[in-house]
Design a protein around this motif. Sequence first.
Motif, PDB file in Angstrom:
ATOM      1  N   ARG A   1       0.816  -1.384   0.081  1.00 10.77           N
ATOM      2  CA  ARG A   1      -0.019   0.205   0.175  1.00 10.77           C
ATOM      3  C   ARG A   1       0.969   1.225   0.049  1.00 10.77           C
ATOM      4  O   ARG A   1       0.409   2.416  -0.180  1.00 10.77           O
ATOM      5  N   THR A   2       2.153   1.308   0.202  1.00 12.50           N
ATOM      6  CA  THR A   2       3.002   2.338   0.387  1.00 12.50           C
ATOM      7  C   THR A   2       4.369   2.113  -0.424  1.00 12.50           C
ATOM      8  O   THR A   2       4.874   1.067  -0.369  1.00 12.50           O
ATOM      9  N   ASP A   3       4.504   2.937  -1.298  1.00 15.34           N
ATOM     10  CA  ASP A   3       5.856   2.887  -2.155  1.00 15.34           C
ATOM     11  C   ASP A   3       6.773   4.092  -1.953  1.00 15.34           C
ATOM     12  O   ASP A   3       6.428   5.030  -1.237  1.00 15.34           O
ATOM     13  N   SER A   4       7.901   3.906  -2.568  1.00 16.79           N
ATOM     14  CA  SER A   4       9.020   4.750  -2.094  1.00 16.79           C
ATOM     15  C   SER A   4       8.762   6.003  -2.906  1.00 16.79           C
ATOM     16  O   SER A   4       9.200   7.147  -2.137  1.00 16.79           O
ATOM     17  N   VAL A   5       7.820   6.318  -3.819  1.00 16.43           N
ATOM     18  CA  VAL A   5       7.408   7.557  -4.255  1.00 16.43           C
ATOM     19  C   VAL A   5       6.747   8.341  -3.212  1.00 16.43           C
ATOM     20  O   VAL A   5       7.002   9.720  -2.946  1.00 16.43           O
ATOM     21  N   GLY A   6       5.796   7.621  -2.634  1.00 11.89           N
ATOM     22  CA  GLY A   6       4.858   8.078  -1.542  1.00 11.89           C
ATOM     23  C   GLY A   6       5.699   8.451  -0.260  1.00 11.89           C
ATOM     24  O   GLY A   6       5.566   9.691   0.328  1.00 11.89           O
ATOM     25  N   VAL A   7       6.764   7.769  -0.030  1.00  9.10           N
ATOM     26  CA  VAL A   7       7.555   8.087   1.105  1.00  9.10           C
ATOM     27  C   VAL A   7       8.193   9.217   0.843  1.00  9.10           C
ATOM     28  O   VAL A   7       8.497  10.212   1.810  1.00  9.10           O
ATOM     29  N   LYS A   8       8.782   9.486  -0.406  1.00 10.30           N
ATOM     30  CA  LYS A   8       9.335  10.597  -0.838  1.00 10.30           C
ATOM     31  C   LYS A   8       8.765  11.704  -0.556  1.00 10.30           C
ATOM     32  O   LYS A   8       9.186  12.785  -0.191  1.00 10.30           O
TER      33      LYS A   8
END
Length: 270
Positions: free
Chosen positions: A141-148
């Motif tokens: 549900r959570t990817d690196s783009v979202g975290v960035k």
Amino acid sequence: MGARSYSFTHAITRMPGNSIVDGLRAVDTGTPSLETLKAHHKDYIKALKSTGVDITELPALEQFPDGLFVEDSALCLPEGAVIMRPGAPSRLGEAAAMAPTLLQFYDEVAMIEGLGQGSGYIEGGDILVTEREILVGQSARTDSVGVKQLREIVSKWGYSVREVITPRGVLHFKTDCSLLDEETILSTRKLSASGCFEGYNIIHVAEGEEAAANTIRFNELVIMPSGFPKTAEILDKAGYNIREVGNSECAKLDGGMSCLSLRLSPDARN
Ligand code: CIR
């Protein structure tokens, strides 16, 4: 006011609706009973309230079967709130629906924007705020783009974000861990084995009681799902003030104690 990572003045919850029977689940273990779920939800709110906070109880949103799991829709920090961009397509609209409520509390409500192709996604269940940092577990549900995107927003408020990994097959990072105090994390062995909690004290849930890992430290209480006596004893012996709340119905939808509220102290900026 004590530690900002678990001292709260307010919480936001949302009533479960009839559409809860259509809520997402990894494995079908039966239809949740709305009546029992509502009773558990009431007990949960009572536990939050007993610490002296104000609770905003939002009405059910029938068009969003998972709408009661409000944690996934936003991240609330003293300085501002961030509207998430859920990775589950059926839950995208829930995040926007939370904005008007957050605007009642905050001057600053930021948003994880869709970026067209290559858009990121992130859900609150993957975010653990500790006293020293914000841990975000990459998951389905959570990817690196979202975290960035989250990092860009909260670094302006002075927070550091560390990206970690949610174990495969586990819905959210916090399905398998919770904050207990400034230094201490409750975790499953599976999650702590990744080394992501180095530098913290770790208390492991009892073997066979992995579902007890999703608890919340809320002011003086540790609110945990009932039915996990060995873990309850471990926490009690460690000196925590435990409150148990039934979670059998939410568990059928992979939901637990953290998912059912947004916890905030909007006026605690210093
Ligand atoms: C879902 O799959 O999205 C919901 N049925 C459960 C969400 C649980 N939320 C959470 O752990 N923060």
